[in-house]
Write a protein that holds these residues in place. Structure first.
Motif, PDB file in Angstrom:
ATOM      1  N   GLN A   1      -9.565  -8.272 -45.813  1.00 28.17           N
ATOM      2  CA  GLN A   1      -9.945  -8.191 -47.197  1.00 28.17           C
ATOM      3  C   GLN A   1     -11.448  -8.336 -47.414  1.00 28.17           C
ATOM      4  O   GLN A   1     -11.800  -7.663 -48.933  1.00 28.17           O
ATOM      5  N   GLN A   2     -12.328  -8.573 -46.253  1.00 27.23           N
ATOM      6  CA  GLN A   2     -14.228  -7.663 -46.309  1.00 27.23           C
ATOM      7  C   GLN A   2     -14.119  -6.215 -46.772  1.00 27.23           C
ATOM      8  O   GLN A   2     -14.720  -5.617 -47.467  1.00 27.23           O
ATOM      9  N   ILE A   3     -13.341  -5.859 -46.170  1.00 30.37           N
ATOM     10  CA  ILE A   3     -13.177  -4.263 -46.855  1.00 30.37           C
ATOM     11  C   ILE A   3     -13.171  -3.973 -48.283  1.00 30.37           C
ATOM     12  O   ILE A   3     -13.829  -3.989 -49.103  1.00 30.37           O
ATOM     13  N   CYS A   4     -12.139  -4.956 -48.462  1.00 27.90           N
ATOM     14  CA  CYS A   4     -12.169  -4.825 -50.483  1.00 27.90           C
ATOM     15  C   CYS A   4     -12.834  -5.346 -51.107  1.00 27.90           C
ATOM     16  O   CYS A   4     -13.565  -5.166 -52.190  1.00 27.90           O
ATOM     17  N   ASN A   5     -13.410  -6.836 -50.630  1.00 31.10           N
ATOM     18  CA  ASN A   5     -14.684  -7.183 -50.872  1.00 31.10           C
ATOM     19  C   ASN A   5     -15.741  -6.221 -51.383  1.00 31.10           C
ATOM     20  O   ASN A   5     -16.732  -6.236 -52.835  1.00 31.10           O
ATOM     21  N   LYS A   6     -16.226  -5.002 -50.329  1.00 38.72           N
ATOM     22  CA  LYS A   6     -16.958  -4.739 -50.790  1.00 38.72           C
ATOM     23  C   LYS A   6     -16.468  -3.060 -51.536  1.00 38.72           C
ATOM     24  O   LYS A   6     -18.090  -2.288 -51.730  1.00 38.72           O
ATOM     25  N   VAL A   7     -15.367  -2.501 -51.689  1.00 40.60           N
ATOM     26  CA  VAL A   7     -15.678  -1.960 -52.877  1.00 40.60           C
ATOM     27  C   VAL A   7     -15.143  -2.582 -53.984  1.00 40.60           C
ATOM     28  O   VAL A   7     -14.652  -1.148 -55.359  1.00 40.60           O
TER      29      VAL A   7
ATOM     30  N   ALA B   1      -6.066  -9.213 -51.035  1.00 45.92           N
ATOM     31  CA  ALA B   1      -5.503  -7.406 -50.084  1.00 45.92           C
ATOM     32  C   ALA B   1      -4.069  -8.395 -49.828  1.00 45.92           C
ATOM     33  O   ALA B   1      -4.077  -9.816 -49.767  1.00 45.92           O
ATOM     34  N   LYS B   2      -3.095  -7.819 -49.680  1.00 47.16           N
ATOM     35  CA  LYS B   2      -1.846  -8.032 -49.919  1.00 47.16           C
ATOM     36  C   LYS B   2      -0.954  -7.675 -48.186  1.00 47.16           C
ATOM     37  O   LYS B   2      -0.386  -8.123 -47.294  1.00 47.16           O
ATOM     38  N   GLU B   3      -1.656  -6.396 -48.063  1.00 45.36           N
ATOM     39  CA  GLU B   3      -0.843  -5.450 -47.092  1.00 45.36           C
ATOM     40  C   GLU B   3      -1.627  -4.084 -46.542  1.00 45.36           C
ATOM     41  O   GLU B   3      -2.484  -3.329 -47.993  1.00 45.36           O
ATOM     42  N   PHE B   4      -1.772  -3.491 -45.969  1.00 40.53           N
ATOM     43  CA  PHE B   4      -2.363  -2.460 -45.999  1.00 40.53           C
ATOM     44  C   PHE B   4      -1.590  -1.428 -45.086  1.00 40.53           C
ATOM     45  O   PHE B   4      -1.008  -1.725 -43.577  1.00 40.53           O
ATOM     46  N   LYS B   5      -1.749   0.024 -44.554  1.00 39.03           N
ATOM     47  CA  LYS B   5      -1.811   0.607 -44.033  1.00 39.03           C
ATOM     48  C   LYS B   5      -2.884   1.224 -43.420  1.00 39.03           C
ATOM     49  O   LYS B   5      -4.021   1.161 -44.149  1.00 39.03           O
ATOM     50  N   THR B   6      -2.759   1.994 -42.362  1.00 43.90           N
ATOM     51  CA  THR B   6      -3.577   2.977 -42.298  1.00 43.90           C
ATOM     52  C   THR B   6      -3.210   4.043 -41.362  1.00 43.90           C
ATOM     53  O   THR B   6      -2.561   4.572 -40.975  1.00 43.90           O
ATOM     54  N   GLN B   7      -5.020   5.048 -41.530  1.00 40.75           N
ATOM     55  CA  GLN B   7      -4.272   6.428 -41.040  1.00 40.75           C
ATOM     56  C   GLN B   7      -5.808   6.767 -40.383  1.00 40.75           C
ATOM     57  O   GLN B   7      -7.193   6.724 -40.411  1.00 40.75           O
ATOM     58  N   VAL B   8      -5.191   7.343 -39.148  1.00 40.66           N
ATOM     59  CA  VAL B   8      -6.523   7.505 -37.858  1.00 40.66           C
ATOM     60  C   VAL B   8      -7.062   9.420 -38.769  1.00 40.66           C
ATOM     61  O   VAL B   8      -6.509  10.399 -37.949  1.00 40.66           O
ATOM     62  N   VAL B   9      -8.436   9.178 -39.094  1.00 39.04           N
ATOM     63  CA  VAL B   9      -9.029  10.629 -39.078  1.00 39.04           C
ATOM     64  C   VAL B   9     -10.111  10.244 -38.318  1.00 39.04           C
ATOM     65  O   VAL B   9     -10.326   9.698 -37.581  1.00 39.04           O
ATOM     66  N   ALA B  10     -11.380  11.264 -39.040  1.00 41.51           N
ATOM     67  CA  ALA B  10     -12.581  10.638 -38.481  1.00 41.51           C
ATOM     68  C   ALA B  10     -13.264   9.470 -38.914  1.00 41.51           C
ATOM     69  O   ALA B  10     -14.272   9.472 -39.892  1.00 41.51           O
TER      70      ALA B  10
ATOM     71  N   ASP C   1      -8.429 -11.027 -42.256  1.00 40.02           N
ATOM     72  CA  ASP C   1      -9.459 -11.256 -43.087  1.00 40.02           C
ATOM     73  C   ASP C   1     -10.385  -9.757 -42.576  1.00 40.02           C
ATOM     74  O   ASP C   1     -11.321  -9.900 -44.179  1.00 40.02           O
ATOM     75  N   GLU C   2     -10.640  -8.840 -42.026  1.00 40.77           N
ATOM     76  CA  GLU C   2     -11.221  -7.679 -42.369  1.00 40.77           C
ATOM     77  C   GLU C   2     -10.826  -6.568 -43.492  1.00 40.77           C
ATOM     78  O   GLU C   2     -11.498  -5.940 -43.708  1.00 40.77           O
TER      79      GLU C   2
END
Length: 100
Positions: free
Chosen positions: A19-25, A42-51, A16-17
């Motif tokens: 999808q909410q990010i997708c809705n914002k952009v 949104a179907k799938e995702f990867k994350t990368q920790v940066v700042a 859900d989080e």
């Protein structure tokens, strides 16, 4: 397996989080692609920790068409909104999400 700073995570089903990010952009993604999307799931995702966190998100936009979004979510104390970094168009359901 712990996530390495700088590397991307394994691909995971969208939450859900995400999808909410997708809705914002979505408006910025539509502007980039020069079209509007009736479907933006949104179907799938990867994350990368940066700042903060970079999200690499596969988004279904109707029919057989998908986009890959790179979205940056700043650290909470920065008090800034999520921002669309880049968009890859002409993707399919089977295209792997890769760093871009």
């Amino acid at each position: 397996m712990p996530m390495m700073c700088g590397g991307t995570s394994e691909s995971k089903p969208a939450t859900d989080e995400v999808q909410q990010i997708c809705n914002k952009v979505k408006p910025k993604a539509e502007e980039h692609a020069a079209k509007t999307f009736a479907v933006f799931a949104a179907k799938e995702f990867k994350t990368q920790v940066v700042a903060g966190t970079n999200y690499f998100i596969k988004v279904h936009v109707g029919g057989d068409e998908y986009l890959h979004l790179r979205v940056h979510k700043p650290l909470p104390h920065e008090n800034k909104p999520v921002s669309l970094h880049s968009v890859q168009t002409n993707k399919t359901q089977h295209d792997e999400i890769v760093y871009f």
